[in-house]
Design a protein around this motif. Structure first.
Motif, PDB file in Angstrom:
ATOM      1  N   PHE A 190       4.727  -3.779   3.457  1.00 44.38           N
ATOM      2  CA  PHE A 190       4.015  -2.914   2.510  1.00 44.38           C
ATOM      3  C   PHE A 190       3.080  -3.714   1.608  1.00 44.38           C
ATOM      4  O   PHE A 190       3.402  -4.833   1.207  1.00 44.38           O
ATOM      5  CB  PHE A 190       5.018  -2.159   1.620  1.00 44.38           C
ATOM      6  N   ASN A 191       1.966  -3.104   1.251  1.00 43.72           N
ATOM      7  CA  ASN A 191       1.039  -3.680   0.275  1.00 43.72           C
ATOM      8  C   ASN A 191       1.250  -2.940  -1.051  1.00 43.72           C
ATOM      9  O   ASN A 191       0.712  -1.847  -1.247  1.00 43.72           O
ATOM     10  CB  ASN A 191      -0.395  -3.489   0.785  1.00 43.72           C
ATOM     11  N   PRO A 192       2.045  -3.524  -1.973  1.00 48.56           N
ATOM     12  CA  PRO A 192       2.408  -2.802  -3.204  1.00 48.56           C
ATOM     13  C   PRO A 192       1.213  -2.478  -4.094  1.00 48.56           C
ATOM     14  O   PRO A 192       1.298  -1.598  -4.945  1.00 48.56           O
ATOM     15  CB  PRO A 192       3.381  -3.756  -3.918  1.00 48.56           C
ATOM     16  N   ASP A 193       0.068  -3.173  -3.893  1.00 50.49           N
ATOM     17  CA  ASP A 193      -1.117  -2.911  -4.718  1.00 50.49           C
ATOM     18  C   ASP A 193      -1.666  -1.505  -4.503  1.00 50.49           C
ATOM     19  O   ASP A 193      -2.461  -1.022  -5.317  1.00 50.49           O
ATOM     20  CB  ASP A 193      -2.235  -3.918  -4.400  1.00 50.49           C
ATOM     21  N   LEU A 194      -1.276  -0.860  -3.413  1.00 48.79           N
ATOM     22  CA  LEU A 194      -1.826   0.467  -3.110  1.00 48.79           C
ATOM     23  C   LEU A 194      -1.043   1.609  -3.747  1.00 48.79           C
ATOM     24  O   LEU A 194      -1.311   2.777  -3.460  1.00 48.79           O
ATOM     25  CB  LEU A 194      -1.893   0.670  -1.597  1.00 48.79           C
ATOM     26  N   GLY A 195      -0.071   1.291  -4.590  1.00 44.60           N
ATOM     27  CA  GLY A 195       0.660   2.349  -5.286  1.00 44.60           C
ATOM     28  C   GLY A 195       1.290   3.323  -4.303  1.00 44.60           C
ATOM     29  O   GLY A 195       1.847   2.926  -3.279  1.00 44.60           O
ATOM     30  N   SER A 196       1.172   4.623  -4.586  1.00 40.39           N
ATOM     31  CA  SER A 196       1.864   5.624  -3.771  1.00 40.39           C
ATOM     32  C   SER A 196       1.288   5.747  -2.363  1.00 40.39           C
ATOM     33  O   SER A 196       1.861   6.410  -1.511  1.00 40.39           O
ATOM     34  CB  SER A 196       1.834   6.987  -4.465  1.00 40.39           C
ATOM     35  N   ALA A 197       0.140   5.103  -2.085  1.00 40.06           N
ATOM     36  CA  ALA A 197      -0.437   5.157  -0.734  1.00 40.06           C
ATOM     37  C   ALA A 197       0.042   4.002   0.146  1.00 40.06           C
ATOM     38  O   ALA A 197      -0.412   3.844   1.279  1.00 40.06           O
ATOM     39  CB  ALA A 197      -1.968   5.144  -0.806  1.00 40.06           C
ATOM     40  N   ALA A 198       0.982   3.190  -0.365  1.00 42.23           N
ATOM     41  CA  ALA A 198       1.417   2.005   0.404  1.00 42.23           C
ATOM     42  C   ALA A 198       2.063   2.396   1.733  1.00 42.23           C
ATOM     43  O   ALA A 198       1.880   1.711   2.744  1.00 42.23           O
ATOM     44  CB  ALA A 198       2.374   1.156  -0.427  1.00 42.23           C
ATOM     45  N   ASP A 199       2.816   3.496   1.742  1.00 46.25           N
ATOM     46  CA  ASP A 199       3.444   3.880   3.021  1.00 46.25           C
ATOM     47  C   ASP A 199       2.396   4.428   3.993  1.00 46.25           C
ATOM     48  O   ASP A 199       2.441   4.144   5.186  1.00 46.25           O
ATOM     49  CB  ASP A 199       4.616   4.862   2.823  1.00 46.25           C
ATOM     50  N   TYR A 200       1.419   5.186   3.471  1.00 50.43           N
ATOM     51  CA  TYR A 200       0.321   5.702   4.302  1.00 50.43           C
ATOM     52  C   TYR A 200      -0.442   4.535   4.930  1.00 50.43           C
ATOM     53  O   TYR A 200      -0.700   4.513   6.133  1.00 50.43           O
ATOM     54  CB  TYR A 200      -0.607   6.543   3.421  1.00 50.43           C
TER      55      TYR A 200
ATOM     56  N   ALA B 175      -4.285   9.292  -5.825  1.00 52.57           N
ATOM     57  CA  ALA B 175      -3.764   9.080  -4.465  1.00 52.57           C
ATOM     58  C   ALA B 175      -4.904   9.108  -3.460  1.00 52.57           C
ATOM     59  O   ALA B 175      -4.933   8.319  -2.508  1.00 52.57           O
ATOM     60  CB  ALA B 175      -2.726  10.143  -4.122  1.00 52.57           C
ATOM     61  N   ASN B 176      -5.885  10.014  -3.685  1.00 52.57           N
ATOM     62  CA  ASN B 176      -7.021  10.119  -2.759  1.00 52.57           C
ATOM     63  C   ASN B 176      -7.808   8.813  -2.715  1.00 52.57           C
ATOM     64  O   ASN B 176      -8.182   8.332  -1.640  1.00 52.57           O
ATOM     65  CB  ASN B 176      -7.917  11.289  -3.176  1.00 52.57           C
ATOM     66  N   SER B 177      -8.041   8.192  -3.885  1.00 52.85           N
ATOM     67  CA  SER B 177      -8.812   6.943  -3.883  1.00 52.85           C
ATOM     68  C   SER B 177      -7.989   5.805  -3.270  1.00 52.85           C
ATOM     69  O   SER B 177      -8.533   4.923  -2.607  1.00 52.85           O
ATOM     70  CB  SER B 177      -9.283   6.592  -5.296  1.00 52.85           C
ATOM     71  N   GLN B 178      -6.650   5.852  -3.452  1.00 53.52           N
ATOM     72  CA  GLN B 178      -5.803   4.827  -2.817  1.00 53.52           C
ATOM     73  C   GLN B 178      -5.776   5.027  -1.296  1.00 53.52           C
ATOM     74  O   GLN B 178      -5.761   4.050  -0.534  1.00 53.52           O
ATOM     75  CB  GLN B 178      -4.387   4.883  -3.407  1.00 53.52           C
ATOM     76  N   ASP B 179      -5.779   6.292  -0.862  1.00 58.04           N
ATOM     77  CA  ASP B 179      -5.829   6.576   0.581  1.00 58.04           C
ATOM     78  C   ASP B 179      -7.122   6.023   1.180  1.00 58.04           C
ATOM     79  O   ASP B 179      -7.127   5.459   2.271  1.00 58.04           O
ATOM     80  CB  ASP B 179      -5.777   8.092   0.834  1.00 58.04           C
ATOM     81  N   ARG B 180      -8.228   6.205   0.451  1.00 58.10           N
ATOM     82  CA  ARG B 180      -9.531   5.711   0.920  1.00 58.10           C
ATOM     83  C   ARG B 180      -9.494   4.190   1.089  1.00 58.10           C
ATOM     84  O   ARG B 180      -9.983   3.637   2.074  1.00 58.10           O
ATOM     85  CB  ARG B 180     -10.595   6.120  -0.107  1.00 58.10           C
ATOM     86  N   LEU B 181      -8.871   3.532   0.097  1.00 58.15           N
ATOM     87  CA  LEU B 181      -8.735   2.078   0.143  1.00 58.15           C
ATOM     88  C   LEU B 181      -7.887   1.645   1.346  1.00 58.15           C
ATOM     89  O   LEU B 181      -8.148   0.605   1.965  1.00 58.15           O
ATOM     90  CB  LEU B 181      -8.096   1.596  -1.167  1.00 58.15           C
ATOM     91  N   ALA B 182      -6.884   2.459   1.683  1.00 59.52           N
ATOM     92  CA  ALA B 182      -6.009   2.153   2.831  1.00 59.52           C
ATOM     93  C   ALA B 182      -6.831   2.022   4.122  1.00 59.52           C
ATOM     94  O   ALA B 182      -6.554   1.168   4.966  1.00 59.52           O
ATOM     95  CB  ALA B 182      -4.942   3.237   2.981  1.00 59.52           C
ATOM     96  N   TRP B 183      -7.838   2.883   4.285  1.00 61.03           N
ATOM     97  CA  TRP B 183      -8.727   2.793   5.458  1.00 61.03           C
ATOM     98  C   TRP B 183      -9.603   1.550   5.367  1.00 61.03           C
ATOM     99  O   TRP B 183      -9.750   0.793   6.325  1.00 61.03           O
ATOM    100  CB  TRP B 183      -9.608   4.049   5.547  1.00 61.03           C
ATOM    101  N   LYS B 184     -10.172   1.348   4.177  1.00 60.21           N
ATOM    102  CA  LYS B 184     -11.148   0.278   3.989  1.00 60.21           C
ATOM    103  C   LYS B 184     -10.550  -1.095   4.286  1.00 60.21           C
ATOM    104  O   LYS B 184     -11.151  -1.907   4.990  1.00 60.21           O
ATOM    105  CB  LYS B 184     -11.683   0.337   2.554  1.00 60.21           C
ATOM    106  N   ILE B 185      -9.343  -1.362   3.742  1.00 63.53           N
ATOM    107  CA  ILE B 185      -8.782  -2.707   3.920  1.00 63.53           C
ATOM    108  C   ILE B 185      -8.362  -2.971   5.370  1.00 63.53           C
ATOM    109  O   ILE B 185      -8.157  -4.107   5.757  1.00 63.53           O
ATOM    110  CB  ILE B 185      -7.596  -2.993   2.957  1.00 63.53           C
ATOM    111  N   ASN B 186      -8.275  -1.916   6.177  1.00 69.40           N
ATOM    112  CA  ASN B 186      -7.978  -2.092   7.599  1.00 69.40           C
ATOM    113  C   ASN B 186      -9.238  -2.083   8.463  1.00 69.40           C
ATOM    114  O   ASN B 186      -9.158  -2.104   9.692  1.00 69.40           O
ATOM    115  CB  ASN B 186      -7.000  -1.011   8.066  1.00 69.40           C
ATOM    116  N   GLY B 187     -10.408  -2.045   7.793  1.00 68.31           N
ATOM    117  CA  GLY B 187     -11.669  -2.039   8.534  1.00 68.31           C
ATOM    118  C   GLY B 187     -11.873  -0.771   9.331  1.00 68.31           C
ATOM    119  O   GLY B 187     -12.517  -0.776  10.382  1.00 68.31           O
ATOM    120  N   LEU B 188     -11.295   0.354   8.841  1.00 61.03           N
ATOM    121  CA  LEU B 188     -11.400   1.638   9.546  1.00 61.03           C
ATOM    122  C   LEU B 188     -12.259   2.604   8.725  1.00 61.03           C
ATOM    123  O   LEU B 188     -12.246   2.546   7.493  1.00 61.03           O
ATOM    124  CB  LEU B 188     -10.007   2.251   9.743  1.00 61.03           C
TER     125      LEU B 188
END
Length: 250
Positions: A166-176, A216-229
């Motif tokens: 898990f990447n704890p920096d992503l807050g509640s979006a870490a599991d997503y 959560a929406n902005s953290q979800d967006r970051l989840a895509w970005k850091i994976n290059g998706l």
């Protein structure tokens, strides 16, 4: 061949609910379970309650940086072939859940698995509020706002070794973000167990308010970005909208 399954429960002042969680693991009919408790330094009766359950393999109690940091500690000490996470206010829906998971992983090709989940009232675990039917995964799923229910998500230990934790920096979006990384970015093969295996008490962090939802929406967006998706323009709006259908599946 026996397959050891490690279950990680993060606790912090969880005395009100943790006994239900521990009992549902104690009642599993599968023989080879390693249950690990990562406690954040509880000051209520949590640790006394944990001490009542001899099945627990390891207890670590110390300050941590939140629930995902705690889960990462659990993953680091887990020795099972397959690892799952059961939150301290969730329970397994029946006593054959871990047997079912083990049977699914007896197929060597399966690297991850997930199932369905029911949200229940906090004070009545038999009162279903909504049902999250995950459905089969395809590569397009995440683009249409899909995600599997994280409490039902099990992976082989080597998956964490390969793709990270898990990447704890992503807050509640870490599991997503972790599931996006495992399933979409790394294309780890996952099986869908078509049954409810978890009952989850209502009142999670990310669902609480509109302000939390926007965060959560902005953290979800970051989840895509850091994976290059790149998500579609509507992907992250579809994600909360998909929840509405769950209320119809009670």
């Amino acid at each position: 061949i026996s397959m050891k399954i490690s279950l990680i429960t993060a606790t912090y002042n969880s005395a009100i609910t943790v006994r239900d969680t521990l009992r549902c693991i104690q009642e599993q009919d599968y023989p080879d379970i390693e249950h690990i408790i990562i406690d954040g330094g509880s000051t209520d009766d949590t640790l006394q309650i944990i001490a009542e359950f001899p099945h627990i393999a390891k207890v670590i109690s110390e300050k941590d940086k939140g629930i995902y940091d705690a889960m990462n500690k659990g993953i680091a000490v887990a020795t099972g072939d397959v690892t799952g996470i059961l939150n301290s206010d969730d329970i397994y829906a029946h006593s054959k859940v871990i047997s079912t998971v083990a049977a699914t992983f007896s197929d060597k090709g399966v690297q991850a698995a997930y199932a369905d989940l029911q949200f229940v009232q906090r004070d009545n675990l038999n009162k279903v509020v909504r049902t999250w039917q995950a459905g089969k995964y395809s590569k397009r799923s995440f683009y249409y706002g899909w995600m599997p229910p994280h409490p039902t998500f099990f992976v082989r230990r080597e998956v964490y070794n390969k793709v990270g934790v898990f990447n704890p920096d992503l807050g509640s979006a870490a599991d997503y973000e972790l599931m996006l990384r495992i399933l979409l970015k790394h294309e780890i093969p996952a099986a869908y167990i078509k049954q409810v295996i978890i009952k989850m008490r209502m009142g999670g962090v990310s669902t609480a308010s509109l302000q939390n939802r926007l965060k959560a929406n902005s953290q979800d967006r970051l989840a895509w970005k850091i994976n290059g998706l790149d998500p579609y323009f509507f992907t992250l709006y579809m994600k909360p909208l998909r929840k509405l259908g769950q209320f119809l599946k009670r």
